[in-house]
Design a protein around this motif. Structure first.
Motif, mmCIF file in Angstrom:
data_model
loop_
_atom_site.group_PDB
_atom_site.id
_atom_site.type_symbol
_atom_site.label_atom_id
_atom_site.label_comp_id
_atom_site.label_asym_id
_atom_site.label_seq_id
_atom_site.Cartn_x
_atom_site.Cartn_y
_atom_site.Cartn_z
ATOM 1 N N ILE A 122 20.245 0.300 -6.460
ATOM 2 C CA ILE A 122 20.732 -0.988 -5.961
ATOM 3 C C ILE A 122 21.354 -0.756 -4.586
ATOM 4 N N VAL A 123 20.815 -1.429 -3.575
ATOM 5 C CA VAL A 123 21.279 -1.254 -2.199
ATOM 6 C C VAL A 123 21.507 -2.630 -1.576
ATOM 7 N N GLY A 129 21.553 -8.887 4.064
ATOM 8 C CA GLY A 129 22.878 -8.621 3.534
ATOM 9 C C GLY A 129 22.994 -8.808 2.042
ATOM 10 N N GLU A 130 21.887 -9.145 1.375
ATOM 11 C CA GLU A 130 21.892 -9.340 -0.068
ATOM 12 C C GLU A 130 21.585 -8.029 -0.776
ATOM 13 N N ARG A 131 21.965 -7.977 -2.043
ATOM 14 C CA ARG A 131 21.665 -6.794 -2.845
ATOM 15 C C ARG A 131 20.231 -6.858 -3.340
ATOM 16 N N SER A 148 12.686 -4.902 -3.779
ATOM 17 C CA SER A 148 12.548 -6.077 -4.624
ATOM 18 C C SER A 148 13.115 -7.298 -3.932
ATOM 19 N N MET A 149 12.960 -8.433 -4.586
ATOM 20 C CA MET A 149 13.664 -9.640 -4.184
ATOM 21 C C MET A 149 15.083 -9.598 -4.762
ATOM 22 N N PRO A 150 16.015 -10.317 -4.182
ATOM 23 C CA PRO A 150 17.396 -10.274 -4.684
ATOM 24 C C PRO A 150 17.532 -10.684 -6.146
ATOM 25 N N SER A 151 16.631 -11.530 -6.644
ATOM 26 C CA SER A 151 16.732 -12.005 -8.025
ATOM 27 C C SER A 151 16.433 -10.923 -9.047
#
Length: 285
Positions: A122-123, A129-131, A148-151
């Protein structure tokens, strides 16, 4: 070679012309034989195998989930996880996160099956700026990396914090056993992210929600979640086609062939337009 093609059509035992793929396979075999003859210097050159005119190949639409169908699917898996009995709850919760994970990462089912927790990190995305998740993927194309996508972060956090599966046994046996004081065992870095097999439960939920077949009659599978990821624009523009320079940066998936992704997006976009026109005509009527 054209005379051979005509000969195969005229001498067909079924009364119908051989399939395009059948003729193609036979021509490939003949080409390999003649190449062997050239290597042995039995022939001076390779004949022209190209047909006098090229017909368009068969266009196959890969089944996927539209945004409305995808929402219906994950709401169905969520409701199923909440309503499941204790001996099915772990598998139902895993399936719900499996659907969300694949649809937001674009992994193939076999890649997800081989995925271990040490392959996922997880970055914070430098651009948004989203995880997000950085994943080291091991599949049919070797080892690759994708973002990945943030979701996808929240489902993975649930997978990471969910205790390993423990067989519950029969209810009568569980009632006689003393309560266990052992703490639950959380997944280790070397454990698989999806250790179970959810095919039967996934197909059952597709049938229950009437999502097993798409509008063309194609059967949906877990692979359809990957096509859903490709068809729905990663920047959240609702299926709008992406520019060739944008797609690799937005998806972060350097394993995806750019041309194939655009072709798949174009097919999905065409079907979205067709379904939108159908709904508009029904509203007018």
């Amino acid at each position: 070679m054209q005379e051979y093609r005509l000969h195969r059509i005229a001498t067909s035992k079924t009364g119908k012309a051989p399939a395009r793929s059948t003729i193609h396979d036979e021509v490939v075999t003949l080409r390999q034989v003649l190449k062997t003859a050239i290597r042995h210097e039995w022939l001076a050159h390779l004949p022209d195998f190209s047909p006098p005119y090229k017909t368009s190949g068969k266009v196959v639409h890969r089944p996927w989930f539209s945004p409305e169908e995808y929402k219906q699917l994950y709401e169905t898996t969520r409701a199923h996880a909440k309503a499941s009995q204790i001996h099915h709850r772990w598998s139902a919760e895993q399936l719900h996160d499996y659907v969300l994970f694949l649809a937001n990462t674009g992994l193939r089912p076999d890649e997800a099956k081989n995925l271990q927790h040490r392959d996922v990190t997880i970055v914070e995305d430098e651009r948004s700026g989203e995880r997000i998740l950085e994943i080291e993927v091991r599949g049919k194309r070797g080892v690759g990396y994708c973002k990945s996508m943030p979701s996808a972060v929240r489902p993975y956090e649930r997978l990471l914090g969910r205790a390993k599966y423990v067989k519950q046994g029969r209810a009568r046996v569980r009632a006689k056993l003393p309560p266990s004081n052992e703490p639950p065992q959380l997944p280790k870095p070397t454990d698989h992210v999806f250790p179970g097999n959810h095919i039967k439960m996934f197909n059952a939920l597709l049938d229950r929600s009437e999502l097993k077949l798409d509008r063309d009659g194609n059967r949906r599978t877990a692979y359809s979640l990957r096509h859903t990821y490709i068809c729905m624009a990663p920047d959240g523009r609702g299926g709008q086609l992406l520019d060739s320079e944008e797609l690799p940066n937005l998806s972060g998936d350097d394993r995806e062939v750019l041309c194939g992704a655009h072709q798949e997006q174009a097919r999905c976009f065409r079907h979205q337009c067709a379904s939108g026109q159908a709904r508009s005509s029904q509203a007018v009527e």
